[in-house]
Design a protein around this motif. Structure first.
Motif, PDB file in Angstrom:
ATOM      1  N   TYR A 218       0.694  -1.115  -0.023  1.00 45.92           N
ATOM      2  CA  TYR A 218       0.296   0.192   0.146  1.00 45.92           C
ATOM      3  C   TYR A 218       0.967   1.530  -0.214  1.00 45.92           C
ATOM      4  N   ARG A 219       2.049   1.853  -0.244  1.00 48.90           N
ATOM      5  CA  ARG A 219       3.321   2.411  -0.132  1.00 48.90           C
ATOM      6  C   ARG A 219       2.816   3.164  -1.616  1.00 48.90           C
ATOM      7  N   ASN A 220       3.556   4.369  -1.870  1.00 47.62           N
ATOM      8  CA  ASN A 220       4.025   5.385  -2.367  1.00 47.62           C
ATOM      9  C   ASN A 220       1.822   5.635  -2.566  1.00 47.62           C
ATOM     10  N   ARG A 221       0.833   5.929  -1.846  1.00 49.14           N
ATOM     11  CA  ARG A 221       0.001   5.766  -2.210  1.00 49.14           C
ATOM     12  C   ARG A 221      -0.373   7.120  -1.309  1.00 49.14           C
ATOM     13  N   GLY A 222       0.367   7.665  -0.697  1.00 46.96           N
ATOM     14  CA  GLY A 222       0.245   8.575   0.201  1.00 46.96           C
ATOM     15  C   GLY A 222      -0.544   9.083   1.758  1.00 46.96           C
ATOM     16  N   ILE A 223      -0.927   7.525   2.314  1.00 52.06           N
ATOM     17  CA  ILE A 223      -1.606   6.592   3.633  1.00 52.06           C
ATOM     18  C   ILE A 223      -0.924   7.332   4.731  1.00 52.06           C
ATOM     19  N   ALA A 224       0.454   7.081   3.812  1.00 53.54           N
ATOM     20  CA  ALA A 224       1.277   7.640   5.856  1.00 53.54           C
ATOM     21  C   ALA A 224       1.512   9.767   5.468  1.00 53.54           C
ATOM     22  N   THR A 225       1.095   9.923   4.832  1.00 53.30           N
ATOM     23  CA  THR A 225       0.889  11.801   4.587  1.00 53.30           C
ATOM     24  C   THR A 225      -0.588  11.774   5.332  1.00 53.30           C
ATOM     25  N   ILE A 226      -1.357  10.914   4.764  1.00 56.95           N
ATOM     26  CA  ILE A 226      -2.542  11.003   5.555  1.00 56.95           C
ATOM     27  C   ILE A 226      -2.525  11.235   7.200  1.00 56.95           C
ATOM     28  N   LEU A 227      -2.558   9.781   7.837  1.00 57.22           N
ATOM     29  CA  LEU A 227      -2.699   9.068   9.070  1.00 57.22           C
ATOM     30  C   LEU A 227      -0.780  10.005  10.332  1.00 57.22           C
ATOM     31  N   LYS A 228      -0.117  10.512   9.321  1.00 56.59           N
ATOM     32  CA  LYS A 228       0.804  11.321  10.103  1.00 56.59           C
ATOM     33  C   LYS A 228      -0.022  13.305   9.609  1.00 56.59           C
ATOM     34  N   ALA A 229      -1.011  13.463   9.358  1.00 54.93           N
ATOM     35  CA  ALA A 229      -1.775  14.409   9.580  1.00 54.93           C
ATOM     36  C   ALA A 229      -2.851  14.329  10.164  1.00 54.93           C
ATOM     37  N   LEU A 230      -3.644  13.230  10.660  1.00 49.58           N
ATOM     38  CA  LEU A 230      -4.483  12.914  11.265  1.00 49.58           C
ATOM     39  C   LEU A 230      -3.721  12.768  13.090  1.00 49.58           C
ATOM     40  N   VAL A 231      -2.579  12.345  12.498  1.00 51.32           N
ATOM     41  CA  VAL A 231      -1.523  12.434  14.259  1.00 51.32           C
ATOM     42  C   VAL A 231      -1.829  13.698  14.813  1.00 51.32           C
ATOM     43  N   ALA A 232      -1.418  14.667  14.413  1.00 48.86           N
ATOM     44  CA  ALA A 232      -0.690  16.297  13.748  1.00 48.86           C
ATOM     45  C   ALA A 232      -2.187  17.143  14.458  1.00 48.86           C
ATOM     46  N   ASN A 233      -2.735  16.819  13.073  1.00 51.09           N
ATOM     47  CA  ASN A 233      -4.355  16.893  13.822  1.00 51.09           C
ATOM     48  C   ASN A 233      -4.775  16.606  15.447  1.00 51.09           C
ATOM     49  N   TYR A 234      -4.577  15.498  15.768  1.00 52.56           N
ATOM     50  CA  TYR A 234      -5.144  15.814  16.814  1.00 52.56           C
ATOM     51  C   TYR A 234      -4.579  16.246  18.005  1.00 52.56           C
ATOM     52  N   ALA A 235      -2.696  16.273  17.779  1.00 53.40           N
ATOM     53  CA  ALA A 235      -2.176  16.363  18.302  1.00 53.40           C
ATOM     54  C   ALA A 235      -2.718  17.658  18.684  1.00 53.40           C
ATOM     55  N   LYS A 236      -3.022  18.968  18.000  1.00 58.46           N
ATOM     56  CA  LYS A 236      -3.292  19.990  18.020  1.00 58.46           C
ATOM     57  C   LYS A 236      -4.943  20.926  18.389  1.00 58.46           C
ATOM     58  N   THR A 237      -5.658  19.563  17.848  1.00 61.40           N
ATOM     59  CA  THR A 237      -6.801  19.905  19.359  1.00 61.40           C
ATOM     60  C   THR A 237      -6.687  19.611  21.074  1.00 61.40           C
ATOM     61  N   GLN A 238      -5.008  18.486  20.962  1.00 62.99           N
ATOM     62  CA  GLN A 238      -4.687  18.709  22.464  1.00 62.99           C
ATOM     63  C   GLN A 238      -4.275  19.889  23.075  1.00 62.99           C
ATOM     64  N   GLY A 239      -3.463  21.261  22.422  1.00 64.73           N
ATOM     65  CA  GLY A 239      -3.586  22.189  22.447  1.00 64.73           C
ATOM     66  C   GLY A 239      -1.827  22.060  22.505  1.00 64.73           C
TER      67      GLY A 239
END
Length: 186
Positions: free
Chosen positions: A141-162
């Motif tokens: 499943y590599r080279n489709r952008g999955i890691a990018t989206i997963l890390k974006a979700l993690v970063a967004n979670y961190a942002k919502t936690q301040g």
């Protein structure tokens, strides 16, 4: 054998170690993300495209409670061998990867059907320092952008936690993950 870790830009230490014939065996990189400046909106079209292809994203807590731990452990073992390290990894004698300082709510997975095909998380091992935990995508499943989206979700979670900053580090040999991090603003 003696190993040490230094910053390449700390020239006096490099010169000192060179006088004792130390050699470079492993190079890593580090970077930081300004979490409060991060905007997940830029990644939503790519996420929607992957979802249209059948990839579903959710947090660890959204997985079926009866199987989620074993499923995540199994996936973790699948991708662990692909992570570049400078010495062999000693296998863990336990099957609880969440004991590795990964808060359940900060772990996100990508699924194809009921199969985990990617994961990313935060690690809180060092007090006051928020770090990316293992990020990995199954080889098929590599080279489709999955890691990018997963890390974006993690970063967004961190942002919502301040949170204000996430540290990322990786092997110099792992250019793919470095590119993912740079794309996200690390």
């Amino acid at each position: 054998q003696l190993w040490t870790c230094i910053r390449a830009d700390f020239v006096p230490m490099v010169e000192f170690l060179n006088t004792f014939n130390f050699s470079e065996e492993f190079r890593s990189w580090g970077s930081h993300l300004d979490v409060q400046a991060f905007d997940i909106a830029a990644y939503l079209p790519q996420k929607q495209q992957l979802e249209a292809e059948g990839i579903r994203f959710c947090s660890y807590l959204e997985l079926d409670e009866a199987n989620r731990e074993q499923d995540l452990v199994s996936f973790h073992k699948q991708i662990e061998d692909d992570v570049p390290f400078y010495e062999p990894i000693i296998p863990k004698e336990r099957d609880d990867i969440r004991a590795d300082n990964i808060p359940d709510e900060s772990c996100f997975v990508a699924l194809d059907g009921n199969n985990i095909v990617g994961m990313a998380s935060l690690d809180t091992a060092v007090e006051g320092l928020l770090q990316n935990g293992l990020t990995g995508v199954h080889r098929n499943y590599r080279n489709r952008g999955i890691a990018t989206i997963l890390k974006a979700l993690v970063a967004n979670y961190a942002k919502t936690q301040g949170e204000v900053d996430i540290n990322a580090a990786g092997s110099g040999d792992n250019q793919s993950m470095r590119q993912v991090n740079e794309k996200l603003g690390y």
